[in-house]
Design a protein around this motif. Structure first.
Motif, PDB file in Angstrom:
ATOM      1  N   THR A   1      31.759  -8.633 -28.180  1.00  0.00           N
ATOM      2  CA  THR A   1      32.748  -8.169 -27.024  1.00  0.00           C
ATOM      3  C   THR A   1      32.253  -8.539 -25.676  1.00  0.00           C
TER       4      THR A   1
ATOM      5  N   GLY B   1      35.748   6.194 -30.055  1.00  0.00           N
ATOM      6  CA  GLY B   1      35.842   4.966 -29.226  1.00  0.00           C
ATOM      7  C   GLY B   1      36.447   5.405 -27.650  1.00  0.00           C
ATOM      8  N   TRP B   2      36.603   6.540 -27.565  1.00  0.00           N
ATOM      9  CA  TRP B   2      37.318   7.002 -26.149  1.00  0.00           C
ATOM     10  C   TRP B   2      36.226   7.193 -25.420  1.00  0.00           C
TER      11      TRP B   2
ATOM     12  N   PRO C   1      28.582  -0.744 -27.105  1.00  0.00           N
ATOM     13  CA  PRO C   1      29.431  -1.847 -27.605  1.00  0.00           C
ATOM     14  C   PRO C   1      31.006  -1.373 -27.653  1.00  0.00           C
ATOM     15  N   ARG C   2      31.272  -0.043 -27.414  1.00  0.00           N
ATOM     16  CA  ARG C   2      32.560   0.355 -27.302  1.00  0.00           C
ATOM     17  C   ARG C   2      33.008   0.790 -26.024  1.00  0.00           C
TER      18      ARG C   2
ATOM     19  N   GLU D   1      36.449  -0.658 -24.981  1.00  0.00           N
ATOM     20  CA  GLU D   1      37.412   0.049 -25.664  1.00  0.00           C
ATOM     21  C   GLU D   1      37.601   1.557 -24.985  1.00  0.00           C
TER      22      GLU D   1
ATOM     23  N   PHE E   1      41.059   2.936 -22.687  1.00  0.00           N
ATOM     24  CA  PHE E   1      41.666   4.043 -23.730  1.00  0.00           C
ATOM     25  C   PHE E   1      42.891   4.650 -23.069  1.00  0.00           C
TER      26      PHE E   1
END
Lengths: 474, 445
Positions: free
Chosen positions: B8, B86-87, B434-435, B438, B442
């Motif tokens: 990503t 993920g948030w 990595p997130r 995301e 969100f």
């Protein structure tokens, strides 16, 4: 182009090539495998109900379950005609199998609401693969649970006195009694679970209606689909209702088993009176509920070809929840034991030593072994993703949680403050028959559900597929 | 996802949003210095009051407050890794920075070592021992003063004795420092490397770390707070203290983020969506779960009505303490429940800020409630509750003492100053998690 046969072919276990239990560090593992489009999902789920004949295994299971229900009827009738003396109850042990079974079944019911409400609020999308039948299981488990206090009251024809009904004698139940709170708690829980389950079913019932070929099916599914047309406006209201129901159901996940724990904890009996009971019972309930979902999901996905929707990832996640709640239960056991010693109170200490080393030591070791020790195997992914092992462990947890309630109830009652009044409890054939009969009732209802209603929330599963998220990265 | 496991691309976050322009560092130095001064003045004022027991309790309450803040932030961080959330990477750094105070918070516990050391010497004229706070630390004294209680307490002396107490405390602080250091250090390491190995390692250890956290906070709560009334016991107490940590810690994370946003930081990184979720965390754990645990503990003891358990609550329901108990019921549950329930409140920065500060204040009051009241030794001599309540109607909460607030401000100044210094040094978000993309994108549905 998707043909019926290609969709069925892809249910072949050999088709699952993607290992979706691997957790990517970014992005998300797929939750639906082997379905190329939405239609594949609809078809995979509906064909179970639309098949002209149920699989042989279904008939065998149904026959056994139905016989057990018959036996349950015999046991209950015998009890009503004779009195609760047909159970093995005696003077100090006035609660035993009946209340053990009640608590066990109520506990099992907790997984459904947790999955449909709490996991929904936590945005756990994997819940969509398992929520429908977990909710169904909840409703059937609560029915089984309700049976026991109902027949335990002795004079069953007065069971309606459990409810505060205005009457000319001006007689009321004791509002300060947690047994009455139970009536409200379990009643509310059943009602809300049923409404939640039914609301979730409406779009899928409409799908079944639209696919139905016979008049009877068309009418039956159509009747319960309440005229659902799938318009944008319908969906909008549906989503709002679902969110609100989830929020309303969330406190119920905690409240029901808390109130059940009050049945014991408000007393002064050592082993019952301890403040950690409410959250400890809730954790235990979720623990046993997930174990039961696992026990049902593993054969169901095999038998009905649903491995692409209830994937290994779903099972892996459920095993993790079993591990977490098993650890919480272990924490509670440890706290009870430590504080029993720390309290310095003679009776507290005795109650716990008696549990572990008294006449019911074997039940205690089954309980600790099955609820705390064996679930630790789920730390290993190889075990969390092994179908035979997880199935076996789920049954171990079911047994362990039954024994937990047995240990709490019977060992505390059998050896109370006064040694001269001590006694032991031995179940009679009616005790055992009623217990097995309730299991039969549960599985009968569950098998009927599998045959006649969509086992998977079709619309919700579609919403977690990549196709449903046009802005997602794919 | 399968077929798109390409790396990503790191999102474009403007440097100005996540790098201190000097204002945070200035604030950190100022608040730290003010904290040192306030703590010094507070200690002097408290010492001069000539009531060592009261002084020690004030210190203990304020210390437990800043400790609970850091512990709450640490457990927040660990939960995010355990659940692979993920948030939250956009907001996680602030939690890590608060949690990392556990690296040095043991310093504030050093006076306990001094008490322990004093208690060991049996010479005449030594300073106060651990029994200044914990009656079990001096059984002879307890036996002379309350023989019935001493008899009970003696049975637990295998656990409640000064040396084992110190060993346990050493273990708690070592474990917390280790966990906080790991979760802060690894995350900062990832900022420079972007390595997925960091994420994997933090996830891998999250399960065992939370178990260690649960065991240590439980026994720390028993040791510091529950054993202040050494005859009293409750299996729920560890869970209760966990709620205290969540209330204070989660609120502090939200308040810090809101303040940073007010200063113009974190634009395009932390949105109303994240604040909404943090508001839910406060609501769920700080308000509702706390109320559930507090109600369960209270109701079961009230209903069972066994004297050895009810005395603890009796001491909290006489005189002014009755008002404080009621204040907790309304201030920690009823009012914030209604206030934080609505979606728009949690998404409105000023209102959530008020909610967060409010919950921190009541979190502090809750610690005061747990630590300060003493079960009157004459409690067994009354026939009725009314007689007992009348005899102790003049019981005061002692909340008017300025030393409380000076020491509180002092410790909070040190904590916030250190956390702010850390944020200034390493940046305000986990920018190469990595997130993170995301997380930034969100939205609540």
């Amino acid at each position: 182009m998707t043909t019926v046969s290609s969709a069925i072919d892809r249910q072949d276990p050999g088709f699952i090539e993607v290992d979706n239990t691997v957790d990517p560090v970014s992005g998300r593992a797929p939750l639906v495998l082997g379905c190329r489009d939405f239609h594949d999902v609809t078809h995979s789920v509906c064909r179970v109900n639309e098949a002209p004949k149920a699989p042989l295994a279904w008939w065998v299971a149904f026959a056994i379950s139905l016989s057990l229900v018959g036996f349950l009827g015999v046991c209950v009738l015998y009890l009503i005609l004779t009195g609760v003396g047909v159970w093995g109850l005696n003077n100090p042990v006035m609660w035993a199998f009946d209340i053990t079974n009640f608590v066990w079944w109520v506990g099992i019911g907790h997984a459904g609401t947790l999955i449909s409400a709490i996991l929904f609020l936590f945005r756990q999308k994997w819940r969509t693969g398992i929520n429908r039948f977990a909710e169904a299981m909840t409703i059937f488990a609560v029915i089984c649970a309700g049976l026991f206090p109902g027949i335990h009251v002795g004079r069953v024809w007065f069971a309606y006195w459990l409810f505060p009904i205005p009457n000319q004698m001006d007689m009321w139940p004791q509002f300060r009694s947690p047994l009455l709170w139970d009536v409200f708690a379990v009643g509310t829980y059943f009602t809300v679970s049923l409404v939640f389950w039914y609301v979730g079913l409406i779009p899928d019932l409409a799908t079944m209606r639209d696919r139905a070929t016979g008049k009877l099916r068309q009418f039956a599914y159509g009747f319960f689909a309440l005229g659902w047309r799938g318009s944008m406006r319908h969906w909008h209201r549906y989503e709002v209702a679902y969110l609100l129901l989830a929020a309303l159901a969330t406190p119920l996940v905690l409240s029901v088993h808390s109130v059940v724990s009050f049945d014991f904890a408000v007393s002064q009996l050592p082993g019952w009176h301890t403040t950690i009971f409410p959250p400890y019972f809730v954790a235990g309930a979720i623990f046993s509920g997930f174990a039961m979902v696992m026990t049902l999901a593993v054969p169901a996905r095999e038998l009905f070809g649903l491995k692409n929707i209830i994937t290994l990832r779903h099972l892996d996640n459920m095993n993790k929840i079993i591990l977490v709640t098993g650890c919480i239960v272990g924490y509670a056991y440890a706290m009870e034991f430590f504080i029993a010693w720390y309290s310095g109170a003679l009776y507290e200490k005795f109650a716990f030593l008696n549990r572990a080393f008294g006449q019911y030591w074997w039940a205690y070791f089954i309980m600790v072994g099955s609820n705390v020790i064996t679930p630790q195997l789920f730390w290993f992914k190889a075990i969390r993703t092994s179908i035979p092992l997880m199935f076996a462990l789920s049954i171990v947890v079911n047994i362990g949680m039954w024994f937990e309630r047995f240990v709490i109830i019977v060992s505390s009652l059998a050896n109370d403050f006064l040694p001269s009044s001590w006694d032991a409890f031995f179940p009679t054939w009616v005790d055992i028959g009623t217990m097995l009969g309730a299991i039969g009732l549960f599985s009968t209802l569950f098998l009927l559900f599998c045959r006649y209603l969509p086992m998977i929330a079709i619309a919700e599963v579609k919403a977690v597929m990549p196709q449903a998220d046009p802005h997602g990265q794919h | 996802m399968s077929g798109h496991d390409h790396h990503t691309a790191a999102p474009k976050i403007p440097q100005s949003a996540i790098v201190d322009d000097g204002r945070i560092a200035t604030f950190a130095r100022a608040i730290f210095a003010a904290g040192v001064i306030a703590l010094g003045v507070g200690l002097y004022v408290g010492w001069k009051q000539g009531n060592p027991n009261q002084f020690a309790k004030i210190y203990l309450v304020d210390f437990m407050f800043v400790l609970a803040l850091a512990l709450g932030a640490l457990v927040f961080t660990m939960i995010q890794h355990l659940t692979k959330a993920g948030w939250s990477p956009a907001v996680r750094r602030v939690a890590e920075a608060h949690g990392a105070n556990l690296r040095w918070l043991w310093v504030l516990a050093l006076p306990v070592v001094w008490l322990w050391w004093n208690g060991r010497s049996h010479d005449e004229g030594h300073g106060p021992g651990l029994d200044l706070l914990w009656p079990w630390a001096n059984l002879e004294h307890l036996a002379a003063h309350d023989p019935a209680e001493a008899e009970l307490v003696e049975k637990k002396s295998a656990y409640l004795n000064p040396d084992f107490f110190m060993i346990r405390n050493l273990a708690y602080f070592a474990i917390w420092a280790l966990l906080a250091n790991f979760y802060f250090g690894r995350s900062v390491h990832q900022d420079s490397t972007g390595s997925e190995a960091d994420t994997k390692s933090m996830r891998k250890w999250a399960g065992p770390a939370i178990i260690l956290f649960g065991v240590t906070t439980t026994f720390a709560a028993f040791d510091w707070a529950m054993s202040l009334s050494p005859a009293w016991f409750s299996t729920m107490f560890g869970v209760y203290f966990f709620c205290v940590c969540c209330t204070i810690g989660f609120s502090a994370i939200a308040v810090t983020l809101l303040r940073l946003k007010q200063l113009g930081f974190l634009n395009g990184v932390v949105s109303a969506e994240h604040m909404h979720d943090l508001g839910k965390f406060i609501f769920a754990f700080g308000v509702v779960f706390w109320a559930y645990i507090a109600f369960s503990q209270y109701m079961l003891i009230w209903y069972g009505n066994i004297p050895e358990e009810t005395t603890w609550f009796a001491a909290r329901q006489v005189g002014a303490w009755a008002w404080l108990s009621a204040a907790l019921l309304f201030g920690h549950f009823v009012i914030p429940f209604v206030f934080l329930l609505s979606r728009w409140v949690k998404r409105w920065p000023l209102l959530l800020l008020i909610g967060g500060v409010w919950m921190m204040a009541f979190g502090w009051l809750d610690v005061w409630y747990l630590v300060v009241p003493v079960v009157p030794s004459d409690i067994g001599t009354f026939d009725t509750w009314n007689a007992f309540a009348a005899a102790h109607a003049d019981a005061t909460t002692g909340l008017g003492n300025p030393a409380i607030y000076l020491i509180l401000f002092g410790m909070l100044g040190l904590s916030i100053g250190s956390a702010a210094m850390r944020l200034s040094r390493v940046g305000l978000t986990c920018r190469r998690d990595p997130r993170i993309a995301e997380s930034i994108a969100f939205e609540n549905f």
